[in-house]
Design a protein around this motif. Structure first.
Motif, short mmCIF file in Angstrom:
data_model
loop_
_atom_site.label_atom_id
_atom_site.label_comp_id
_atom_site.label_asym_id
_atom_site.label_seq_id
_atom_site.Cartn_x
_atom_site.Cartn_y
_atom_site.Cartn_z
N UNK A 135 -4.26 -28.19 21.09
CA UNK A 135 -3.19 -27.51 20.36
C UNK A 135 -3.72 -26.94 19.05
N UNK A 136 -4.60 -27.68 18.37
CA UNK A 136 -5.18 -27.16 17.13
C UNK A 136 -6.12 -26.01 17.41
N UNK A 137 -6.99 -26.19 18.40
CA UNK A 137 -8.02 -25.19 18.69
C UNK A 137 -7.44 -23.91 19.26
N UNK A 138 -6.33 -23.99 19.95
CA UNK A 138 -5.79 -22.80 20.61
C UNK A 138 -4.42 -22.41 20.07
N UNK A 139 -3.41 -23.29 20.24
CA UNK A 139 -2.04 -22.91 19.90
C UNK A 139 -1.86 -22.66 18.40
N UNK A 140 -2.42 -23.54 17.57
CA UNK A 140 -2.26 -23.36 16.12
C UNK A 140 -2.96 -22.09 15.65
N UNK A 141 -4.15 -21.83 16.17
CA UNK A 141 -4.85 -20.59 15.81
C UNK A 141 -4.06 -19.39 16.28
N UNK A 142 -3.53 -19.46 17.50
CA UNK A 142 -2.77 -18.33 18.03
C UNK A 142 -1.52 -18.06 17.19
N UNK A 143 -0.90 -19.13 16.68
CA UNK A 143 0.31 -18.96 15.87
C UNK A 143 0.04 -18.17 14.60
N UNK A 144 -1.19 -18.23 14.10
CA UNK A 144 -1.54 -17.52 12.87
C UNK A 144 -1.67 -16.02 13.07
N UNK A 145 -1.56 -15.54 14.30
CA UNK A 145 -1.60 -14.09 14.55
C UNK A 145 -0.52 -13.38 13.75
N UNK A 146 0.67 -13.98 13.66
CA UNK A 146 1.75 -13.35 12.90
C UNK A 146 1.36 -13.19 11.44
N UNK A 147 0.73 -14.20 10.88
CA UNK A 147 0.35 -14.15 9.47
C UNK A 147 -0.63 -13.02 9.21
N UNK A 148 -1.65 -12.90 10.03
CA UNK A 148 -2.67 -11.88 9.81
C UNK A 148 -2.20 -10.48 10.20
N UNK A 149 -1.32 -10.37 11.21
CA UNK A 149 -0.91 -9.06 11.70
C UNK A 149 0.32 -8.51 10.99
N UNK A 150 1.19 -9.38 10.45
CA UNK A 150 2.49 -8.90 9.97
C UNK A 150 2.79 -9.27 8.52
N UNK A 151 1.83 -9.77 7.80
CA UNK A 151 2.14 -10.24 6.44
C UNK A 151 1.31 -9.56 5.36
N UNK A 152 0.01 -9.62 5.48
CA UNK A 152 -0.86 -9.24 4.36
C UNK A 152 -0.75 -7.75 4.02
N UNK A 153 -1.02 -6.88 5.00
CA UNK A 153 -1.00 -5.44 4.73
C UNK A 153 0.41 -4.96 4.39
N UNK A 154 1.40 -5.49 5.12
CA UNK A 154 2.78 -5.07 4.89
C UNK A 154 3.26 -5.49 3.51
N UNK A 155 2.86 -6.66 3.06
CA UNK A 155 3.26 -7.13 1.74
C UNK A 155 2.66 -6.25 0.65
N UNK A 156 1.40 -5.90 0.79
CA UNK A 156 0.76 -5.03 -0.18
C UNK A 156 1.42 -3.66 -0.23
N UNK A 157 1.72 -3.12 0.95
CA UNK A 157 2.35 -1.81 1.01
C UNK A 157 3.76 -1.85 0.42
N UNK A 158 4.50 -2.92 0.69
CA UNK A 158 5.87 -3.04 0.16
C UNK A 158 5.87 -3.09 -1.36
N UNK A 159 4.95 -3.87 -1.94
CA UNK A 159 4.87 -3.96 -3.40
C UNK A 159 4.52 -2.60 -3.99
N UNK A 160 3.58 -1.90 -3.36
CA UNK A 160 3.17 -0.58 -3.85
C UNK A 160 4.33 0.42 -3.79
N UNK A 161 5.03 0.46 -2.66
CA UNK A 161 6.13 1.40 -2.50
C UNK A 161 7.28 1.10 -3.45
N UNK A 162 7.61 -0.18 -3.61
CA UNK A 162 8.72 -0.52 -4.50
C UNK A 162 8.37 -0.18 -5.95
N UNK A 163 7.15 -0.45 -6.35
CA UNK A 163 6.74 -0.13 -7.72
C UNK A 163 6.78 1.38 -7.96
N UNK A 164 6.20 2.14 -7.03
CA UNK A 164 6.20 3.60 -7.18
C UNK A 164 7.59 4.17 -7.14
#
Length: 585
Positions: A132-161
């Motif tokens: 579960x750690x080696x596979x399922x937990x790593x797989x669950x982090x796909x959302x964090x890397x795919x849907x959080x980092x870039x979108x958060x940076x873009x949202x902050x930039x757009x709201x500020x501008x």
């Protein structure tokens, strides 16, 4: 000294903060792709804001001034629609490509961490939990890397501008959306601890279900034999209900959070409309520009709301991140030497010099002194729990002693501490065959070649014939997962043949022939005798012990007797006789 593993939290406990943040450096290995993903997210959100703002201005002009949109405006709208569609696809493609590249590297690092800290960190843990750690937990982090980092940076930039632009047009408009944006951004952190605890509960429930499922499949034959399958199915059903309850609790709270976000956005809409109406009434804002200003205010708030949703879901992954991070950062219990020493050529002996070792409690080994000359066969005898397997594990350097030294001796008696030898050279020189025989789903030949992938067919056939593996089945026969199609004695023969393919100079056998009958044990003993090889045999069988050149008796963490069979058995008070009294003959 080995300490207990404390990286796992209870169901009600929230993982430590920073678990997700600690995994951000994994993006550093993909800087170019991360930059492209952030640029695509910025263009995707920016094109949407521009599209909504221009469309609102066009409609406002048409309604209030009766002017049709110009060709330039229509072209710009069409271009923005195309850019929006293209950038939406491109951002999704890049973000998921980036996420799966990071996860691929993360899985390797998790496996490296488990291997680096084995067997201590995996001892006592269930295989399904590790999976579960080696596979399922790593797989669950796909959302964090795919849907959080870039979108958060873009949202902050757009709201500020967007806020800067709004402030130049009408200061009351950013004042209407800023409090809502702050509340949206703060909401995921306000409930972070409880959300992380619920996520931890879900990950724990999934890990338990995984562990029970793996054990059920492995033990299906025994469950059927003893009529225990119904009870096992009931337990699996209960585990499934626990997973469902945990997931429903997460989904319920997420629905509540989504409703709160919707209420905040509705309040922002009312505030923007009121601010725009006041601006138009007072003459500070032209009527045709009011819809555009409102669209701009609300469109820059949209990415903030979406980022708040993503952050809420990401916080629930803190438990998975903590488990993955603990595996990645697991310390090496046998750290590699800073300046490896080369082993001398020729036969090797062994020496345990004042070795002490414990598993976090009472000492298992307490000042062990033992020397085995090169080419000698020594039988290590002792009652269950005396520390025989611990000696074997120290020789293979699965652990390091808390005091003393484990040394390899040249023919001239020169010692080399195993802690000074590189892992690769040590694995070629010292091979341990344990009580369990790990076999993988594949052919006999593939399982034998795990030890020596470069072994040619002739060497493979010779070694297999020497250990009697050729009598089991042809080399291309599938053995099943964990050698399910083989008996215990057959698996022992495969394990011994695999060890001999390495051509070790020191061979350690930890009850590896216990599943063989006396005839099979004697046959393998003859096959294992090779001039120059040092062999340590841990056994209880009288015939196996008798064949050794020398015998050492281990009691209460110390060597209490040492000598030949004749020397030890003729003593009336011999500990060897006492230990072998209840052992097989």
């Amino acid at each position: 000294m080995i300490t207990a593993d404390t990286t796992h939290t209870t169901d009600a406990e929230a993982p430590a903060r920073g678990a997700l943040r600690a995994l951000l450096p994994a993006l550093a290995e993909h800087r170019a792709m991360t930059a492209r993903t952030c640029a695509a997210a910025l263009l995707e959100q920016g094109s949407l804001v521009a599209l909504l703002t221009l469309a609102a201005h066009t409609v406002g002009t048409a309604v209030l001034e009766g002017r049709a949109p110009t060709a330039v405006t229509v072209t710009a709208l069409v271009a923005l629609v195309l850019v929006r569609a293209l950038m939406t696809w491109r951002e999704m493609d890049l973000s998921h490509d980036l996420a799966y590249r990071v996860l691929a590297a993360l899985r390797v690092r998790v496996f490296d961490g488990l291997a680096r800290s084995a067997p201590a960190r995996v001892a006592g843990r269930r295989s399904g939990d590790l999976a579960a750690t080696a596979m399922a937990d790593v797989e669950a982090l796909e959302f964090f890397y795919a849907h959080t980092t870039a979108q958060l940076l873009a949202a902050v930039t757009m709201f500020t501008g967007g806020s800067v632009v709004l402030a130049t047009v009408e200061p009351w408009l950013p004042a209407a959306v800023l409090p809502v944006a702050v509340l949206l951004a703060a909401a995921p952190f306000a409930d972070a601890r409880a959300r992380a605890a619920r996520g931890n509960r879900t990950r724990k429930a999934v890990a338990r279900l995984s562990a029970d499922t793996v054990e059920t499949v492995d033990g299906l034959r025994d469950l059927l034999s003893f009529g225990a399958l119904t009870e096992r199915r009931r337990k699996l059903a209960e585990r499934g209900r626990q997973v469902g309850d945990a997931q429903r609790a997460e989904a319920t709270w997420e629905a509540v959070a989504a409703a709160v976000r919707d209420l905040l956005i509705a309040a922002a809409v009312l505030g923007v409309v009121a601010a725009a109406a006041q601006s138009v009434t007072s003459g500070r804002l032209h009527g045709a520009w009011a819809p555009a200003a409102m669209a701009l205010a609300l469109s820059v708030l949209g990415p903030v709301a979406e980022s708040a949703r993503s952050l809420s879901q990401a916080v629930a992954l803190r438990a998975a991140a903590a488990r993955v991070g603990a595996a990645v950062k697991a310390p090496a219990l046998a750290p590699p030497p800073a300046a490896p020493r080369a082993l001398p050529p020729g036969p090797l002996g062994i020496r345990l010099h004042r070795v002490r070792f414990d598993y976090g409690g009472e000492p298992v080994l307490d000042g062990v002194e033992l020397t085995v000359r090169p080419g000698q066969t020594l039988a290590l005898v002792g009652a269950s729990g005396a520390g025989k397997s611990t000696c074997a594990h120290l020789l293979a350097r699965f652990w390091d002693p808390s005091a003393g030294a484990v040394q390899l001796l040249s023919a001239h008696g020169d010692p080399v501490d195993v802690r000074e030898v590189s892992d690769a050279e040590l694995r070629r020189a010292v091979v341990l065959v344990g009580q369990e025989t790990p076999l993988f789903h594949g052919t006999l030949a593939e399982n034998l070649r795990l030890a020596a992938p470069e072994a040619d067919d002739e060497l493979l056939a010779t070694t297999a014939r020497l250990c009697g593996v050729g009598k089991i089945a042809p080399m291309d026969t599938l053995v099943g997962e964990r050698g399910a199609t083989l008996s215990g004695g057959q698996r022992a023969r495969v394990a011994l043949a695999r060890a001999l393919l390495v051509r070790p100079r020191v061979l350690v056998l930890d009850e590896s022939t216990a599943h063989l009958d006396n005839a099979g044990d004697a046959q393998l003993a003859t096959a294992l005798r090779e001039e120059g090889r040092t062999t340590i045999v841990i056994a209880h069988r009288r015939a196996t012990v008798r064949r050794a050149d020398r015998i050492a008796v281990l009691e209460k963490g110390r060597i209490t007797e040492e000598g030949t069979w004749e020397e030890l058995t003729r003593r009336p008070d011999s500990a060897l006789n006492r230990i072998l009294t209840t052992s097989p003959s």
